[in-house]
Design a protein around this motif. Structure first.
Motif, PDB file in Angstrom:
ATOM      1  N   LEU A   1       0.786  -1.156   0.008  1.00 36.35           N
ATOM      2  CA  LEU A   1       0.002  -0.063  -0.022  1.00 36.35           C
ATOM      3  C   LEU A   1       0.953   1.189  -0.138  1.00 36.35           C
ATOM      4  CD1 LEU A   1      -3.134   0.999   0.294  1.00 36.35           C
ATOM      5  CD2 LEU A   1      -2.431   1.121   2.861  1.00 36.35           C
ATOM      6  N   VAL A   2       0.468   2.111  -0.760  1.00 35.71           N
ATOM      7  CA  VAL A   2       1.255   3.805  -0.904  1.00 35.71           C
ATOM      8  C   VAL A   2       0.537   4.485  -0.538  1.00 35.71           C
ATOM      9  CG1 VAL A   2       3.220   2.780  -2.193  1.00 35.71           C
ATOM     10  CG2 VAL A   2       1.022   3.786  -3.305  1.00 35.71           C
ATOM     11  N   TYR A   3       0.830   5.790   0.063  1.00 32.63           N
ATOM     12  CA  TYR A   3      -0.111   6.659   0.532  1.00 32.63           C
ATOM     13  C   TYR A   3       0.332   8.240   0.234  1.00 32.63           C
ATOM     14  CZ  TYR A   3      -4.174   8.808   3.189  1.00 32.63           C
ATOM     15  OH  TYR A   3      -5.161   9.532   3.239  1.00 32.63           O
ATOM     16  N   HIS A   4      -0.168   8.725  -0.721  1.00 35.25           N
ATOM     17  CA  HIS A   4       0.518  10.038  -1.301  1.00 35.25           C
ATOM     18  C   HIS A   4      -0.317  11.154  -0.368  1.00 35.25           C
ATOM     19  CE1 HIS A   4       1.775   7.419  -4.523  1.00 35.25           C
ATOM     20  NE2 HIS A   4       0.451   7.029  -4.746  1.00 35.25           N
ATOM     21  N   PRO A   5       0.480  12.088  -0.196  1.00 37.30           N
ATOM     22  CA  PRO A   5       1.819  12.735  -0.855  1.00 37.30           C
ATOM     23  C   PRO A   5       2.991  12.288  -0.029  1.00 37.30           C
ATOM     24  CG  PRO A   5       0.803  14.434   0.145  1.00 37.30           C
ATOM     25  CD  PRO A   5      -0.196  13.519   0.406  1.00 37.30           C
TER      26      PRO A   5
ATOM     27  N   THR B   1      -0.458  16.318  -9.186  1.00 36.93           N
ATOM     28  CA  THR B   1      -1.580  16.345  -8.120  1.00 36.93           C
ATOM     29  C   THR B   1      -0.996  15.309  -6.965  1.00 36.93           C
ATOM     30  OG1 THR B   1      -2.847  14.848  -9.312  1.00 36.93           O
ATOM     31  CG2 THR B   1      -3.300  17.100  -9.632  1.00 36.93           C
ATOM     32  N   ALA B   2      -0.309  14.241  -7.264  1.00 39.28           N
ATOM     33  CA  ALA B   2      -0.055  13.389  -6.253  1.00 39.28           C
ATOM     34  C   ALA B   2       0.784  14.001  -5.243  1.00 39.28           C
ATOM     35  CB  ALA B   2       0.650  12.147  -6.808  1.00 39.28           C
ATOM     36  N   LYS B   3       1.502  15.145  -5.317  1.00 42.45           N
ATOM     37  CA  LYS B   3       2.079  15.995  -4.343  1.00 42.45           C
ATOM     38  C   LYS B   3       1.230  16.705  -3.355  1.00 42.45           C
ATOM     39  CE  LYS B   3       5.961  16.099  -7.295  1.00 42.45           C
ATOM     40  NZ  LYS B   3       6.994  16.972  -8.197  1.00 42.45           N
ATOM     41  N   LEU B   4      -0.026  17.023  -4.080  1.00 37.97           N
ATOM     42  CA  LEU B   4      -0.968  17.868  -3.494  1.00 37.97           C
ATOM     43  C   LEU B   4      -2.129  17.326  -2.745  1.00 37.97           C
ATOM     44  CD1 LEU B   4      -0.953  20.513  -6.218  1.00 37.97           C
ATOM     45  CD2 LEU B   4       0.722  20.619  -4.027  1.00 37.97           C
ATOM     46  N   TYR B   5      -2.474  15.977  -3.085  1.00 38.15           N
ATOM     47  CA  TYR B   5      -3.901  15.403  -2.872  1.00 38.15           C
ATOM     48  C   TYR B   5      -3.477  14.140  -1.963  1.00 38.15           C
ATOM     49  CZ  TYR B   5      -6.086  17.663  -6.691  1.00 38.15           C
ATOM     50  OH  TYR B   5      -6.678  18.683  -7.882  1.00 38.15           O
TER      51      TYR B   5
END
Length: 716
Positions: free
Chosen positions: A366-370, A488-492
């Motif tokens: 599992l990964v969780y951005h950002p 958007t992966a850096k902001l969401y």
């Protein structure tokens, strides 16, 4: 039902009792949206938010309002013009709702500009100023005049409006100047000579803010708005005429597309035509600068066919979306921004450069951005593109960033002979043109590009990699809650699941077959897929909790979504509450459900978190009679997601990962810094309790997800 219609609740936060009738069981979707944008504005007002970030939130408020006016308000006006004025399920007619929205939006805009002026005052203390022409000394004015003559003047096109030159087409959301003129030597416009009127577009190709040369010995950095510079130099465009007035204005047009998919022989060409028609959408809002001359105002109203209710008089610069780029480019101002968070590469994949081998040997990840880097998704696709044993890559693309690494990797895979299928959603609102460009690029590289199903948007976020291994095939899958967009992966905040679970792999193959070809409905083992199967699956999960509650067993639902506006889903949650199910909803934006109403929603709590990152992940937890189940999804609980889109709900089978996601949900529910709680009245208040301050987004960065997962795996 009679009891519900006469239900009464006491709003302890506001200290009043309220009678609720049938239509008042629900909060209107558009009014709920205004409450959401008000929460964003509160972040701009909050002195605890770093100064330049407050400007960013103010820009987001303006951008949100632009989209709301051009889509939601435009739709209401279109219905009203067509003679449709019937109450919706919340009891509002189109006409009545428009009147109430006009008042709310008007109040919001006034607060928006009050905040803007306060932020400018604070920015000035940091030696940065948005100056007026009169604030500049002679040397600075001379330098700005040179800049105008050399850079701005050649780009400008004055457009006179008279009997021989008709009123021009004004582009959507572009900034213009309305210029009223008189011949030199004539004392103002008269009944005999009338007025001379012209329009000048403020060129969007140039920076909206122009840096001014510093005064000698001064530490202050001054910037001049481009429209202010054009205003004071406007005489250079109209020789022989004197300027009576120059005021900015801006038109917002209906931007909703009316695409005829059934009759389109070529969907791509039909979309390109519709994008051109969007420029001519009917006006839904006319923003004018305060003090605009009566003559200019009346002429604009007549030519654009707008009434007083569609005019917003602005006390300040129009279109505050420029603040994002302006404050984002200011150098050496790190102390006025949030501390940087550098996304880390997910620990699950840090043990090897081969992502596919990690999934084979260690199971799901599992990964969780950002907080965790989107690079792992890029690497997953890039690795598959280069692997000679990978036979096929299939992927959905909804909103893609400029210079996307994923698109380049897919193109390389196709050029190397792999079977690459990409479902590109060219109907993704306001990203249509960009998606068309990517689709053409992928087709040129040899990818099989599909534009989704007729009448449905493809909103699912999924990638399937098929690899040959030891004489058989293995499927690797990535399912996400957010778009495949590294920016958007850096902001969401979004969650992504990597797996080679055979059930999920088989369902992924079936899903792509349905999207790209003719296929009978699949008997899903893992997925629930909209438009046919997602709503029934959600009902099934809720009904199981209802059954547990009626048997006296613990029953709980926790859902994190962006919006909840589907009446049937709201009714189902009301049913769960009445059965005794504890329901916790984390809804960032629109919520049509009224929580905490006795006899209706006593057991429902709704919180909204607005903070540094946009809360975007869709996660569902159900207690499942002691056997916790957790799902990630692409879908919000709106009618369009459940009925008119291809959406995906995917189970998380790994027990440790389920616990990690549940911990994330509990963290959100414990937030008492940036969380607001929805009241039965439809308003929101900040969560206040006796617990130590907890800011869930910052707690997420302090407590890495993989540490939570490791602890959870120890438990298993």
């Amino acid at each position: 039902m009679n009891r519900l219609r006469a239900a009464q609740w006491f709003d302890s936060k506001r200290g009043r009792a309220t009678r609720m009738h049938g239509s008042q069981k629900y909060i209107n979707r558009d009014l709920s949206w205004t409450e959401f944008n008000r929460r964003v504005l509160e972040e701009a007002e909050d002195p605890g938010t770093p100064l330049l970030e407050r400007f960013q939130f103010l820009s987001i408020v303006a951008s949100n309002l632009d989209e709301f006016m051009s889509v939601r308000v435009a739709g209401l006006r279109e219905q009203l013009k067509a003679g449709f004025n019937k109450p919706d399920f919340t009891g509002y007619t189109q006409g009545g709702l428009l009147k109430r929205l006009s008042k709310r939006v008007g109040r919001m805009v006034r607060l928006q500009y009050k905040t803007y002026r306060e932020l400018l005052r604070l920015l000035s203390k940091e030696n940065i100023a948005l100056a007026s022409w009169d604030d500049l000394n002679g040397e600075q004015q001379e330098a700005m005049t040179v800049y105008f003559q050399e850079i701005v003047f050649p780009v400008l096109t004055p457009m006179a409006v008279d009997t021989s030159r008709p009123f021009p087409l004004l582009h959507n959301k572009e900034l213009y100047l309305a210029v009223v003129l008189r011949p030199e030597g004539v004392e103002g416009p008269t009944q005999e000579n009338g007025i001379y009127f012209a329009i000048v577009q403020v060129p969007s190709i140039l920076s909206r803010t122009v840096e001014v040369t510093k005064r000698k010995g001064s530490r202050k950095n001054a910037y001049l708005l481009l429209e202010e510079l054009i205003r004071v130099q406007i005489g250079q465009l109209f020789s022989g005429y004197a300027t009576e007035s120059v005021h900015a204005f801006r038109v917002t047009r209906n931007a909703d597309l009316a695409l005829n998919e059934e009759g389109a022989e070529d969907l791509l060409k039909e979309m390109e035509k519709e994008l051109r028609r969007r420029r001519r959408g009917f006006p839904v809002r006319l923003e004018i600068e305060k003090g605009m001359s009566i003559q200019a105002r009346e002429l604009l109203m007549e030519e654009l066919e707008v009434g007083e209710e569609e005019i917003f008089e602005i006390d300040g610069p129009l279109d505050l979306t420029f603040l994002s780029k302006f404050t984002g480019s200011l150098p050496n101002m790190e102390q006025l921004r949030y501390p940087p968070i550098e996304p880390v590469y997910p620990a699950a994949f840090d043990v090897s450069e081969d992502i596919l081998s990690v999934l084979r040997e260690r199971g799901d990840a599992l990964v969780y951005h950002p907080y965790e880097s989107f690079e792992v998704v890029n690497d997953f696709i890039s690795e598959a593109a280069e692997d000679p044993d990978v036979l096929a890559i299939k992927m959905t693309l909804y909103r893609v960033s400029v210079n996307s690494v994923l698109v380049q990797a897919l193109a390389r895979a196709a050029e190397s002979g792999k079977q690459v299928t990409v479902v590109v959603e060219i109907k993704a609102r306001f990203d249509e043109a960009r998606n068309i460009a990517w689709a053409k690029q992928l087709e040129r590289a040899g990818c099989h590009v599909v534009y989704g199903l007729v009448g449905l948007k493809t909103h699912a976020k999924i990638t399937l990699v098929v690899r040959r291994e030891a004489g058989s095939l293995r499927r690797y899958v990535h399912v996400g809650t957010g778009n495949y967009n590294e920016n958007t992966a850096k902001l969401y905040t979004d969650a992504g699941l990597f797996t080679c679970h055979p059930w999920i792999g088989a369902d992924a193959s079936a899903l792509f077959n349905e999207m790209t070809g003719y296929s009978t409905p699949h008997d899903w083992r893992a997925f629930a897929v909209a438009p046919a199967g997602l709503r029934p699956r959600l009902y099934e999960l809720i009904d199981r909790e209802i059954s547990c509650a009626k048997q006296g067993k613990p029953a709980r639902i926790v859902a994190k979504i962006n919006s909840l506006s589907s009446q049937p889903m709201v009714d189902k949650l009301y049913e769960a509450s009445q059965a005794g199910v504890k329901v916790d909803l984390i809804v960032r934006g629109v919520c049509c459900l009224r929580p905490g109403v006795p006899g209706l929603s006593d057991n429902v709590r709704v919180v909204s978190i607005v903070d540094r990152f946009l809360e975007h992940s869709r996660i569902l937890y159900v207690s499942a009679d002691g056997e916790d189940e957790v799902f990630i999804s692409s879908a919000d609980w709106m009618s369009r997601n459940l009925s008119r889109r291809v959406e995906l709900l995917c189970p998380v089978y790994d027990r440790g990962l389920r616990l990690a996601l549940r911990n994330m949900l509990e963290l959100n529910l414990q937030d008492n810094v940036k969380a607001r709680e929805l009241l039965p009245s439809g308003g929101y208040v900040r969560v206040q309790n006796e617990q130590p301050p907890l800011r869930s987004q910052f707690a997420s960065s302090d407590i890495p997800l993989w540490k939570t997962v490791a602890d959870a795996k120890d438990f298993t």
